[in-house]
Design a protein around this motif. Sequence first.
Motif: not given
Lengths: 333, 333
Positions: B299-319
């Motif tokens: 679910s975290e992987a999907l969250r990161l992915l959908t957020e990035r797909m939706g918005d512009r990317a802001r930096g690289q995030r690590v969970v």
Amino acid sequence: MRATVKDVARRAGVSPKTVSNVMNGIVPVSGPTRLRVEQAMAELDYVPNLSARGLRNGRSGVIALALPDLATPYSAEVAHHIVEVAHDQGWIVQIEETGSDPQREQELMTRARSNLIDGLILNPVVLDESAVKVGVTLPPVVLLGEVTQQLADRVFVDSFSAARDMTLALAKTGRKRIAVLGTTQGRGSAAAIQRTQGYQAALDSLGIPRDESLLIPCEKWTPETAAKALSTYLEANPVPEALFCFTDSMAIGALSVLWKRGLRVPEDIAVAGFDDIADGRYAVPSLTTVSFDKRMIASEALRLLTERMGDRARGQRVVSVGYSIVERDSSKA
Amino acid sequence: MRATVKDVARRAGVSPKTVSNVMNGIVPVSGPTRLRVEQAMAELDYVPNLSARGLRNGRSGVIALALPDLATPYSAEVAHHIVEVAHDQGWIVQIEETGSDPQREQELMTRARSNLIDGLILNPVVLDESAVKVGVTLPPVVLLGEVTQQLADRVFVDSFSAARDMTLALAKTGRKRIAVLGTTQGRGSAAAIQRTQGYQAALDSLGIPRDESLLIPCEKWTPETAAKALSTYLEANPVPEALFCFTDSMAIGALSVLWKRGLRVPEDIAVAGFDDIADGRYAVPSLTTVSFDKRMIASEALRLLTERMGDRARGQRVVSVGYSIVERDSSKA
DNA sequence: CCTAGCTATTACATCGATGTAATGTGAGAT
DNA sequence: ATCTCACATTACATCGATGTAATAGCTAGG
């Protein structure tokens, strides 16, 4: 922005259609032109838009693989082989999980076309045949495994014969009180029914009387449920001489229970499974099982599917994949 | 022929766009009209053409999941959870296998957009960072697991700490000569390196001298290779007091070898794994392991992915996903 | 009773690749 | 040198869904 045929065409000084011709190779393109186009494609890092292509020719190049549960080792191995074979042939594979839900299986059968897919490989568990309206034109579908009714092309292992042979093999080591784990009560899966019948056929042919109390029911075929079912059973019943589990996964759950109870395998009780999953080889003790070529299942399923996708369908075809009894430590005499 | 918006529109006596409006719900449609359209859709068994939709809005609704090998129990479990979570959110998942091939991993990272996909979840093994040209705009990518270089969003379990804690746990049962199985020679996977370092950190903190001869190399992390590596090792070396395998799969292979050699687990040697795969629970004896929430990873992987797909990317995030040491029979004191 | 000011609906163009039919270009025959 | 004929290339329309901008239909205010 991604490059399109137009961009490539402009750069190569040709028309978009010529670029397309270079890619498809059906319409001939002269040497020099082809070179210019190929170079332009490389320079622009051109990648065709599959949505557009799919829209235009009504094909997406994607097939769906629907399994009850990807996390099951058996399903995972099958999926692995199908993905591999499909990729070799240029297909993209999309995964669906049915969770053994008949309705979901239904839905996939009839509405498959919705999701950009050209065909479907479905491993059904309880496909409620009655619900498939006869006459409804199905998309190209190939079913994996045992099915009670012939709905579509199918690839399977003869569960009846395999179960019979396994039972005979167990009996040959001198064990008479052979129990099976995985029978189902109500509307069970076709595989459960066939394996039970194969087992009984073997007993009959050996003149061993059937014994209802040796049928250990277990609806879901997982290590958890198998362990629980076997534990419960052993509380109330004597230890059988052999235990034939309808899947390796269940056998692994069973081995765990037997070990915890201090029962030695194969000295006190022989154990066998079905599927020959990788972990069975490394079980303690290594697991006797019904083995078959999963890659063959994959390639046959794909063959049937591509043939049906390509041509018009002609009747329903059935492919039976051979099996063999592999005797390992868990059933040593 | 499949029904299209046009057919539905004609039947409902409206324009195609109105049908589209009914489906998307962004542009308002009056009650009666909506009803007529919905009925027409039902009657015609209308299913939207995702290729066309994908072409029009540049989105396919498909994400790719790339794993080294679907047949590996760990990969299969991860895949299962990702598929499940993704489906809940309306995504279609397409599977890619990398076979741990760095080049294939590369290719997927950089060319992902080709295959109708909106994003990629990649579980790399040996991602050759140097080969990713800096500055190349990657498609939305989320990496699973340990990576030496930060290339994209990432979800991982802290292998270093987990390995350290597991080593400490093994030591607490009184064992001092703790071997690890799964170290790699050359350019190893990031996970191998971190787990080895975690193990060594634990030894250091306990004042146990490092012993090179307790590092049992094993390039591929499968039961087969693990079994072979351990067999070979035991030919030439004394039996350690404990064996920490870098994956459960390897531990299962190891248990098999130990059993065949008549070594009792945990009496003669304790064994531990990493990943908490389902089969570990039913291993004989049940396997001590590093456990973590695979659904959370999904679910975290999907969250990161959908957020990035939706918005512009802001930096690289690590969970970082938490873990726990689960002590089962294989490491009983 | 008319019109401003909405809202629901429509016509049209568009996404990218490719089939169709027409055009352009060359070589070979006369 | 001229005319075929074959073949490479092109312009245009098309697949199905949807954004855009224009239009039709409606209510409420004057």
